[in-house]
Design a protein around this motif. Structure first.
Motif, PDB file in Angstrom:
ATOM      1  N   LEU A 289       0.832  -1.194   0.000  1.00 48.63           N
ATOM      2  CA  LEU A 289       0.000   0.000   0.000  1.00 48.63           C
ATOM      3  C   LEU A 289       0.873   1.252   0.000  1.00 48.63           C
ATOM      4  CD1 LEU A 289      -2.682  -1.054   2.650  1.00 48.63           C
ATOM      5  CD2 LEU A 289      -2.821  -1.234   0.172  1.00 48.63           C
ATOM      6  N   LYS A 290       0.413   2.259  -0.713  1.00 47.55           N
ATOM      7  CA  LYS A 290       1.087   3.548  -0.740  1.00 47.55           C
ATOM      8  C   LYS A 290       0.630   4.374   0.462  1.00 47.55           C
ATOM      9  CE  LYS A 290       1.403   3.525  -5.774  1.00 47.55           C
ATOM     10  NZ  LYS A 290       1.025   4.230  -7.025  1.00 47.55           N
ATOM     11  N   GLN A 293      -3.209   5.219   1.316  1.00 47.35           N
ATOM     12  CA  GLN A 293      -4.074   4.297   0.583  1.00 47.35           C
ATOM     13  C   GLN A 293      -4.635   3.252   1.539  1.00 47.35           C
ATOM     14  OE1 GLN A 293      -2.097   2.278  -2.596  1.00 47.35           O
ATOM     15  NE2 GLN A 293      -3.967   1.791  -3.697  1.00 47.35           N
ATOM     16  N   GLU A 294      -5.940   2.924   1.388  1.00 50.32           N
ATOM     17  CA  GLU A 294      -6.602   1.963   2.249  1.00 50.32           C
ATOM     18  C   GLU A 294      -6.761   0.635   1.531  1.00 50.32           C
ATOM     19  OE1 GLU A 294     -10.254   3.500   3.648  1.00 50.32           O
ATOM     20  OE2 GLU A 294      -9.342   5.184   4.744  1.00 50.32           O
ATOM     21  N   VAL A 297     -10.275  -0.201  -0.413  1.00 53.79           N
ATOM     22  CA  VAL A 297     -10.546   0.427  -1.716  1.00 53.79           C
ATOM     23  C   VAL A 297     -10.042  -0.432  -2.858  1.00 53.79           C
ATOM     24  CG1 VAL A 297     -10.196   2.549  -3.084  1.00 53.79           C
ATOM     25  CG2 VAL A 297     -10.420   2.661  -0.585  1.00 53.79           C
ATOM     26  N   LEU A 298      -9.034  -1.226  -2.632  1.00 51.86           N
ATOM     27  CA  LEU A 298      -8.421  -1.994  -3.723  1.00 51.86           C
ATOM     28  C   LEU A 298      -9.269  -3.176  -4.169  1.00 51.86           C
ATOM     29  CD1 LEU A 298      -4.726  -2.098  -2.463  1.00 51.86           C
ATOM     30  CD2 LEU A 298      -5.705  -0.561  -4.155  1.00 51.86           C
TER      31      LEU A 298
END
Length: 312
Positions: A289-290, A293-294, A297-298
């Motif tokens: 994850l960046k 970023q959660e 959401v992916l």
């Protein structure tokens, strides 16, 4: 100390310079050596190559120098408040709590218990000499209360109360490995009335130092759940109770007027079923994850393990 040394060196320098001017033959002055007192060194570092060499016997070296080493005694402490084990442990009959007394095997077990009860009756008679209120019927209920209170103290990590309910031999066995775990234990009901099945009165160290060990059979329904430090279930369940057949050993130091009955251990028969395995959790590697970023959401799908054919 530095100021007097500086004054001394200046005076010597002036005196030597005058002698050189007055002398006909000019000669170089000889080096001047002055004894200087320094701080005493209490620690002398070892030599550079002593690490690779074999260490010398310090005791023999001290004897040669006239020093005497104090003798060291490696003694193991003894606790006389309880015994170190279970003397003449009770051997539970195979198939206990499953075979009825009307069957052939059940009648054999019952007759064998009657034959072995002679030594128990002698031990109970000796226990009553020191504890006049001792009765097998009331003691079985008292042992069940000790068992319930000790396990409740274990789940609450109440060490002071646990020490008053279990012996010094039983305490490390109950608390070993429970430091970072959460224990949820509950006593549901008794399937059978607890009863005394075995009694012994051994002595330790001296002949009159008597201890009373009484084995109580307890058939009950309990729930147990153990969680690790991350809150994940390791063993058991809080909702599903299980039938548990246990043989508790309760002990008391008889000659101690302030002694009390405490839980000393459990007898696990050889025919008892194996314990449930501990559920181990593993980390499944996910996407990187960046920052900000959660994971939700992916819509990342956890990959299922591939089917593997195990050959017997």
């Amino acid at each position: 100390m530095a100021l007097p040394m500086r004054r001394t060196l200046i005076a010597l320098h002036k005196a030597t310079s005058r002698n050189i001017k007055n002398a006909e033959d000019v000669r170089h002055p000889l080096p001047l050596l002055l004894p200087v007192r320094t701080k005493k060194r209490y620690f002398i570092p070892p030599a550079a190559g002593i690490k690779g060499k074999r260490e010398e016997n310090t005791e023999a070296k001290a004897r040669a120098a006239g020093l005497i080493f104090r003798q060291q005694y490696f003694e193991r402490p003894i606790n006389i408040a309880c015994t170190a084990g279970i003397f003449d442990p009770y051997i539970p009959p195979e198939g206990d709590a499953r075979l009825s007394t009307l069957s052939k095997e059940g009648l054999k077990q019952r007759t064998e218990q009657i034959r072995q009860s002679a030594a128990s009756q002698l031990a109970i008679r000796k226990i009553k000499e020191y504890d006049s209120h001792f009765t097998t019927k009331d003691f079985a209920e008292q042992a069940q209360e000790i068992f319930i209170e000790s396990h409740n103290a274990l789940t609450q990590f109440n060490k002071d109360k646990l020490h008053s309910l279990v012996t010094e031999r039983c305490y490390p066995e109950m608390t070993r490995g429970n430091r970072y775990k959460t224990i949820c234990w509950r006593f549901v009901e008794s399937l059978e009335l607890p009863r005394v099945v075995h009694a012994r009165c051994p002595d330790m160290v001296t002949k009159g130092n008597l201890y009373g060990q009484v084995t109580v059979r307890m058939h009950s329904k309990q729930t147990l759940a153990i969680y690790d430090r991350f809150g994940r279930l390791m063993l058991g369940s809080e909702e599903q109770p299980k039938d548990v057949l246990e043989y508790l050993v309760i002990e008391r130091h008889l000659i101690n007027p302030y002694g009390r009955w405490r839980l000393h251990g459990k007898i696990v028969p050889s025919w008892a079923p194996a314990k449930d395995p501990v559920i181990k959790t593993v980390i499944i590697p996910g996407p990187e994850l960046k920052p900000g970023q959660e994971f939700g959401v992916l819509n990342y799908e956890v990959p299922k393990p591939e089917a593997v054919q195990w050959y017997k």
